[in-house]
Design a protein around this motif. Structure first.
Motif, PDB file in Angstrom:
ATOM      1  N   SER A   1       6.184 -16.377   7.551  1.00  8.11           N
ATOM      2  CA  SER A   1       5.918 -17.643   6.869  1.00  8.11           C
ATOM      3  C   SER A   1       5.631 -17.384   5.399  1.00  8.11           C
ATOM      4  CB  SER A   1       4.723 -18.358   7.510  1.00  8.11           C
ATOM      5  OG  SER A   1       3.531 -17.610   7.273  1.00  8.11           O
ATOM      6  N   GLN A   2       5.586 -18.472   4.610  1.00  8.63           N
ATOM      7  CA  GLN A   2       5.214 -18.347   3.204  1.00  8.63           C
ATOM      8  C   GLN A   2       3.791 -17.817   3.069  1.00  8.63           C
ATOM      9  OE1 GLN A   2       7.088 -18.465   0.736  1.00  8.63           O
ATOM     10  NE2 GLN A   2       8.764 -19.902   1.057  1.00  8.63           N
ATOM     11  N   LYS A   3       2.922 -18.234   3.966  1.00  2.00           N
ATOM     12  CA  LYS A   3       1.539 -17.763   3.934  1.00  2.00           C
ATOM     13  C   LYS A   3       1.484 -16.253   4.074  1.00  2.00           C
ATOM     14  CE  LYS A   3      -2.890 -18.229   6.360  1.00  2.00           C
ATOM     15  NZ  LYS A   3      -3.600 -18.892   7.486  1.00  2.00           N
ATOM     16  N   ASP A   4       2.300 -15.706   4.968  1.00  2.00           N
ATOM     17  CA  ASP A   4       2.305 -14.255   5.176  1.00  2.00           C
ATOM     18  C   ASP A   4       2.812 -13.513   3.944  1.00  2.00           C
ATOM     19  OD1 ASP A   4       1.388 -13.840   7.922  1.00  2.00           O
ATOM     20  OD2 ASP A   4       3.144 -14.992   8.505  1.00  2.00           O
ATOM     21  N   GLN A   5       3.872 -14.029   3.320  1.00  2.00           N
ATOM     22  CA  GLN A   5       4.411 -13.315   2.157  1.00  2.00           C
ATOM     23  C   GLN A   5       3.450 -13.389   0.965  1.00  2.00           C
ATOM     24  OE1 GLN A   5       5.950 -13.977  -0.998  1.00  2.00           O
ATOM     25  NE2 GLN A   5       6.145 -16.202  -1.104  1.00  2.00           N
ATOM     26  N   ILE A   6       2.724 -14.504   0.823  1.00  2.00           N
ATOM     27  CA  ILE A   6       1.785 -14.630  -0.289  1.00  2.00           C
ATOM     28  C   ILE A   6       0.553 -13.769  -0.065  1.00  2.00           C
ATOM     29  CG2 ILE A   6       0.253 -16.230  -1.500  1.00  2.00           C
ATOM     30  CD1 ILE A   6       2.351 -18.413  -1.002  1.00  2.00           C
ATOM     31  N   ILE A   7      -0.029 -13.856   1.128  1.00  2.00           N
ATOM     32  CA  ILE A   7      -1.212 -13.052   1.439  1.00  2.00           C
ATOM     33  C   ILE A   7      -0.900 -11.564   1.317  1.00  2.00           C
ATOM     34  CG2 ILE A   7      -2.750 -12.347   3.324  1.00  2.00           C
ATOM     35  CD1 ILE A   7      -2.785 -15.221   4.268  1.00  2.00           C
ATOM     36  N   GLY A   8       0.290 -11.185   1.753  1.00  2.00           N
ATOM     37  CA  GLY A   8       0.663  -9.781   1.693  1.00  2.00           C
ATOM     38  C   GLY A   8       0.830  -9.253   0.285  1.00  2.00           C
TER      39      GLY A   8
ATOM     40  N   LEU B   1       2.387  -9.744 -13.200  1.00  2.00           N
ATOM     41  CA  LEU B   1       3.594  -9.542 -12.399  1.00  2.00           C
ATOM     42  C   LEU B   1       3.522 -10.253 -11.059  1.00  2.00           C
ATOM     43  CD1 LEU B   1       6.312  -8.052 -12.353  1.00  2.00           C
ATOM     44  CD2 LEU B   1       5.155  -6.145 -11.248  1.00  2.00           C
ATOM     45  N   LEU B   2       2.314 -10.499 -10.575  1.00  2.00           N
ATOM     46  CA  LEU B   2       2.151 -11.156  -9.283  1.00  2.00           C
ATOM     47  C   LEU B   2       2.782 -12.548  -9.283  1.00  2.00           C
ATOM     48  CD1 LEU B   2       0.836 -10.785  -6.493  1.00  2.00           C
ATOM     49  CD2 LEU B   2      -1.228 -11.872  -7.417  1.00  2.00           C
ATOM     50  N   ILE B   3       2.811 -13.185 -10.440  1.00  2.00           N
ATOM     51  CA  ILE B   3       3.370 -14.540 -10.542  1.00  2.00           C
ATOM     52  C   ILE B   3       4.865 -14.539 -10.212  1.00  2.00           C
ATOM     53  CG2 ILE B   3       3.776 -16.507 -12.078  1.00  2.00           C
ATOM     54  CD1 ILE B   3       1.209 -15.667 -13.573  1.00  2.00           C
ATOM     55  N   PRO B   4       5.708 -13.763 -10.916  1.00  2.00           N
ATOM     56  CA  PRO B   4       7.125 -13.757 -10.524  1.00  2.00           C
ATOM     57  C   PRO B   4       7.368 -13.169  -9.143  1.00  2.00           C
ATOM     58  CG  PRO B   4       6.715 -12.107 -12.237  1.00  2.00           C
ATOM     59  CD  PRO B   4       5.486 -12.956 -12.132  1.00  2.00           C
ATOM     60  N   LEU B   5       6.505 -12.272  -8.681  1.00  2.00           N
ATOM     61  CA  LEU B   5       6.662 -11.711  -7.338  1.00  2.00           C
ATOM     62  C   LEU B   5       6.561 -12.800  -6.278  1.00  2.00           C
ATOM     63  CD1 LEU B   5       4.698  -8.330  -7.359  1.00  2.00           C
ATOM     64  CD2 LEU B   5       7.025  -8.659  -6.523  1.00  2.00           C
ATOM     65  N   VAL B   6       5.522 -13.613  -6.358  1.00  2.00           N
ATOM     66  CA  VAL B   6       5.314 -14.672  -5.362  1.00  2.00           C
ATOM     67  C   VAL B   6       6.370 -15.760  -5.506  1.00  2.00           C
ATOM     68  CG1 VAL B   6       3.739 -16.480  -4.593  1.00  2.00           C
ATOM     69  CG2 VAL B   6       2.854 -14.207  -5.112  1.00  2.00           C
ATOM     70  N   LEU B   7       6.691 -16.120  -6.750  1.00  2.00           N
ATOM     71  CA  LEU B   7       7.673 -17.181  -6.979  1.00  2.00           C
ATOM     72  C   LEU B   7       9.059 -16.784  -6.468  1.00  2.00           C
ATOM     73  CD1 LEU B   7       6.718 -18.461 -10.560  1.00  2.00           C
ATOM     74  CD2 LEU B   7       6.227 -19.537  -8.350  1.00  2.00           C
ATOM     75  N   THR B   8       9.455 -15.550  -6.736  1.00  2.00           N
ATOM     76  CA  THR B   8      10.759 -15.089  -6.264  1.00  2.00           C
ATOM     77  C   THR B   8      10.738 -14.856  -4.757  1.00  2.00           C
ATOM     78  OG1 THR B   8      11.020 -13.961  -8.388  1.00  2.00           O
ATOM     79  CG2 THR B   8      12.632 -13.452  -6.693  1.00  2.00           C
ATOM     80  N   GLY B   9       9.599 -14.393  -4.248  1.00  2.00           N
ATOM     81  CA  GLY B   9       9.476 -14.167  -2.809  1.00  2.00           C
ATOM     82  C   GLY B   9       9.625 -15.443  -2.000  1.00  2.00           C
ATOM     83  N   ASP B  10       9.303 -16.574  -2.609  1.00  2.00           N
ATOM     84  CA  ASP B  10       9.439 -17.867  -1.934  1.00  2.00           C
ATOM     85  C   ASP B  10      10.861 -18.083  -1.431  1.00  2.00           C
ATOM     86  OD1 ASP B  10       8.418 -20.961  -1.767  1.00  2.00           O
ATOM     87  OD2 ASP B  10      10.472 -20.856  -2.530  1.00  2.00           O
ATOM     88  N   VAL B  11      11.853 -17.683  -2.223  1.00  2.00           N
ATOM     89  CA  VAL B  11      13.252 -17.921  -1.864  1.00  2.00           C
ATOM     90  C   VAL B  11      13.621 -17.186  -0.580  1.00  2.00           C
ATOM     91  CG1 VAL B  11      15.606 -17.985  -2.735  1.00  2.00           C
ATOM     92  CG2 VAL B  11      13.702 -17.971  -4.338  1.00  2.00           C
ATOM     93  N   GLY B  12      13.195 -15.933  -0.483  1.00  2.00           N
ATOM     94  CA  GLY B  12      13.532 -15.142   0.689  1.00  2.00           C
ATOM     95  C   GLY B  12      12.980 -15.740   1.969  1.00  2.00           C
TER      96      GLY B  12
ATOM     97  N   VAL C   1      -0.777 -10.682  -2.694  1.00  2.41           N
ATOM     98  CA  VAL C   1      -1.875 -10.906  -3.636  1.00  2.41           C
ATOM     99  C   VAL C   1      -2.755  -9.675  -3.809  1.00  2.41           C
ATOM    100  CG1 VAL C   1      -1.976 -13.399  -3.294  1.00  2.41           C
ATOM    101  CG2 VAL C   1      -3.304 -11.905  -1.795  1.00  2.41           C
ATOM    102  N   GLY C   2      -2.654  -8.725  -2.898  1.00  2.00           N
ATOM    103  CA  GLY C   2      -3.468  -7.517  -3.014  1.00  2.00           C
ATOM    104  C   GLY C   2      -2.924  -6.503  -3.999  1.00  2.00           C
ATOM    105  N   LEU C   3      -1.719  -6.740  -4.549  1.00  6.54           N
ATOM    106  CA  LEU C   3      -1.105  -5.757  -5.435  1.00  6.54           C
ATOM    107  C   LEU C   3      -1.996  -5.337  -6.609  1.00  6.54           C
ATOM    108  CD1 LEU C   3       1.233  -4.019  -6.451  1.00  6.54           C
ATOM    109  CD2 LEU C   3       2.205  -6.072  -7.525  1.00  6.54           C
TER     110      LEU C   3
ATOM    111  N   ILE D   1       0.845  -1.205   0.000  1.00  8.37           N
ATOM    112  CA  ILE D   1       0.000   0.000   0.000  1.00  8.37           C
ATOM    113  C   ILE D   1       0.874   1.246   0.000  1.00  8.37           C
ATOM    114  CG2 ILE D   1      -1.666   1.349   1.339  1.00  8.37           C
ATOM    115  CD1 ILE D   1      -2.845  -1.306   2.327  1.00  8.37           C
ATOM    116  N   GLY D   2       1.900   1.234   0.857  1.00  2.73           N
ATOM    117  CA  GLY D   2       2.819   2.366   0.900  1.00  2.73           C
ATOM    118  C   GLY D   2       3.550   2.561  -0.412  1.00  2.73           C
ATOM    119  N   LEU D   3       3.856   1.455  -1.105  1.00  3.48           N
ATOM    120  CA  LEU D   3       4.534   1.545  -2.388  1.00  3.48           C
ATOM    121  C   LEU D   3       3.607   2.067  -3.483  1.00  3.48           C
ATOM    122  CD1 LEU D   3       6.467  -1.852  -2.246  1.00  3.48           C
ATOM    123  CD2 LEU D   3       7.523   0.403  -2.382  1.00  3.48           C
ATOM    124  N   VAL D   4       2.372   1.572  -3.482  1.00  2.00           N
ATOM    125  CA  VAL D   4       1.431   1.905  -4.560  1.00  2.00           C
ATOM    126  C   VAL D   4       0.947   3.347  -4.473  1.00  2.00           C
ATOM    127  CG1 VAL D   4      -0.910   1.458  -5.378  1.00  2.00           C
ATOM    128  CG2 VAL D   4       0.673  -0.445  -5.009  1.00  2.00           C
TER     129      VAL D   4
END
Length: 564
Positions: A324-331, A144-155, A333-335, A108-111
């Motif tokens: 957790s992965q759940k937190d990074q994905i939920i956070g 863009l959400l696809i590479p965002l979530v996929l790359t976020g998995d690594v972190g 998907v709203g983009l 939200i702060g970014l957008v």
């Protein structure tokens, strides 16, 4: 890209098929790591059945996808001091504090910011109808959400930042190339956002000062001394927040998000009331023919993807702090929703200015100055400054600072990297980038997507297809020539070759848009207008192909006598 690469991975002879995978156990978690090639591993020993069992040091097991568990002591792995410091170490469980809401607050702060507002208006300026502009933005962000979530998995899985992740695909030394390219784009954006913040300061100044001789533009500078001084003032003020590091950024984004939502809602309500509704906006139709629309749609789609393609690369810098992965994905998907909503705000308010003031005012800063009033001015400064800082620090400071730390951990800290990022932001002369919608969309946004698309394609293909999400943390922090990611002298030749192949076809179109070339063949412009897509898939596929070819060549050259 994935299906093609997977086909290569499964059906082509693999150089390591003859080697038994080493299986590691840590905290009751099975971790399988395929040895990349004979040269990059320690000398094997032979058991009674004459099978090769690699005696490799214990690796970090990946974090659980749902529960953040404690990692082994990083110092126990004896990392090379030239490859690590406190900013590059994997995050511990105590550092993983980002919840799903805090990840969403980050977005939200970014957008919510002037560039997003400006991007939406630029699509209408170029001839799109209001709904076409919103649809373009939402479509781009869903993609863009696809590479965002996929790359976020690594972190979240390994607790590593983008520069460290890049070592696994580009090599220990080769990682500097993609991280510095990403840093260069971040420096440019830092300059743009800081310029916008400086305009907010300019808005505060008395009319007598704004109408003085200092407000006259200088040809060699490209702007007026007064506006440049406001830019520098905001530039200095912004650095004070950077000094607090990632925890300060987390707190800033968490509490800024609700304030930005309230201020944005107030602006929409003001526009609706004073314009008597949004009828004028809803009645605005496209000025483009069908062929003209599609010729504009694809470069606009690329430009909108490029808008956050920077974060799609270095999102591990933030997801490494997720619980957790759940937190990074939920956070995340709203983009698309956040971008669609704020795009609507920008278009609705901009179209309302035609009814209220008799002319279209596309700049929110100019609009707030036109509204006038002490209270409005104070709220405007608060809103624009907060929106600018939340976007600028999170999106444009973290990645360049980490890239510089990765370049030389003994010289750079996060703070020093942030300072150099800010200095380079001035060099980019952002006032020139923002001079027109066309230069902003086609030259800047589409242009840098030619760099980021190939990098993203290579990293995702390497992590998911070639490595199957299995990484050796120990080997990411060693200069040992037998380390898994040392490759050839510290460089992964296949990744670097794929990067060049992905970038080269886009260069002619960029040179034409930048005015360096007068004309280029039409097919080069088609490639340029779809630079992110073209580079992402071409580089990713080429990386898989080249890795397969190089691997087979090595296998044919180095065959263990026990297997012959």
């Amino acid at each position: 890209m994935v299906s093609k690469c997977l086909s290569l991975h499964l059906h082509q002879p693999h150089p390591h098929n003859a080697i038994t995978s080493a299986t590691y156990f840590h905290s009751n978690l099975c971790y399988t790591s395929h040895v990349p090639n004979i040269l990059s591993t320690p000398k094997p020993s032979v058991n009674k059945r004459h099978h090769l069992l690699y005696q490799r040091p214990e690796l970090f097991a990946p974090m659980s996808s749902n529960v953040s568990s404690a990692t082994p002591l990083f110092d126990d792995l004896e990392p090379d001091p030239t490859l690590t410091n406190d900013d590059l170490k994997p995050t511990t469980s105590d550092q993983r504090t980002f919840t799903g809401w805090e990840m969403a607050s980050l977005w939200i702060g970014l957008v919510v910011g002037v560039p997003t507002y400006y991007l939406a208006g630029s699509l209408v300026d170029l001839g799109m109808a209001w709904w076409q502009g919103i649809a373009t933005v939402v479509t781009a962000n869903i993609i863009l959400l696809i590479p965002l979530v996929l790359t976020g998995d690594v972190g979240t899985r390994y607790g590593i930042s983008f520069p460290v992740l890049a070592r696994s695909s580009f090599g220990i030394r080769g990682a500097h190339i993609p991280t510095l390219l990403r840093a260069l784009v971040g420096c440019g954006w830092y300059g743009i956002e800081t310029w916008i913040g400086g305009e907010a300061i300019f808005l505060l100044l008395p009319e007598s000062v704004k109408n003085s001789g200092l407000s006259q533009s200088l040809t060699w500078l490209g702007t007026s001394p007064l506006e440049f001084a406001c830019f520098i003032a905001f530039w200095i003020a912004q650095l004070t927040i950077v000094w607090k590091g990632m925890e300060g950024i987390r707190v800033l984004e968490k509490y800024a998000a609700p304030i930005l939502i309230v201020l944005t809602s107030a602006l929409v309500i003001w526009a609706y009331v004073n314009a008597g509704g949004f009828g004028h906006m809803l009645s605005m139709s496209s000025s483009l023919s069908s062929s003209e629309f599609w010729s504009l749609f694809f470069p606009s789609l690329t430009a909108n993807i490029s808008f956050w393609a920077t974060l799609a690369l270095n999102i591990p810098d933030f997801t490494r702090y997720a619980k957790s992965q759940k937190d990074q994905i939920i956070g995340q998907v709203g983009l698309p929703l956040f971008m669609g909503a704020f795009t609507f705000v920008g278009l609705a308010v901009t179209s309302s200015t035609q009814v209220i003031f008799g002319r279209v005012i596309s700049s929110p800063i100019e609009l707030l100055g036109q509204i006038g009033g002490f209270t409005t001015t104070i709220l405007a400064i608060l809103g624009i400054s907060l929106a600018t800082i939340t976007t600028n620090i999170a999106a444009n400071v973290v990645a360049p600072a980490n890239a510089l730390v990765n370049l030389s951990p003994s010289i750079f800290t996060f703070r020093r990297g942030a300072l150099l990022t800010a200095l380079l932001g001035i060099v980019f002369q952002p006032w020139r980038l923002l001079k027109s919608s066309e230069s902003f969309v086609y030259t800047w946004l589409v242009g840098y997507s030619a760099l980021l698309g190939p990098i993203g394609g290579i990293i995702l293909a390497d992590y998911y297809v070639l490595k199957g999400t299995k990484l050796s943390i120990k080997d990411m922090y060693t200069m040992n020539t037998q380390g898994e990611y040392y490759y050839t002298g510290g460089y992964n030749i296949s990744a670097l070759a794929a990067l060049i192949i992905g970038i080269l076809p886009v260069i002619p179109g960029f040179l034409e848009k930048a005015g360096i070339l007068t004309a280029v063949p039409g097919h080069f412009m088609v490639i340029y207008n779809n630079a992110w897509f073209f580079g992402f898939f071409l580089a990713g596929v080429m990386h898989c192909i080249l890795s397969s070819l190089i691997g087979r060549k090595l296998k044919s050259r180095y065959v263990d006598p026990l297997l012959s």
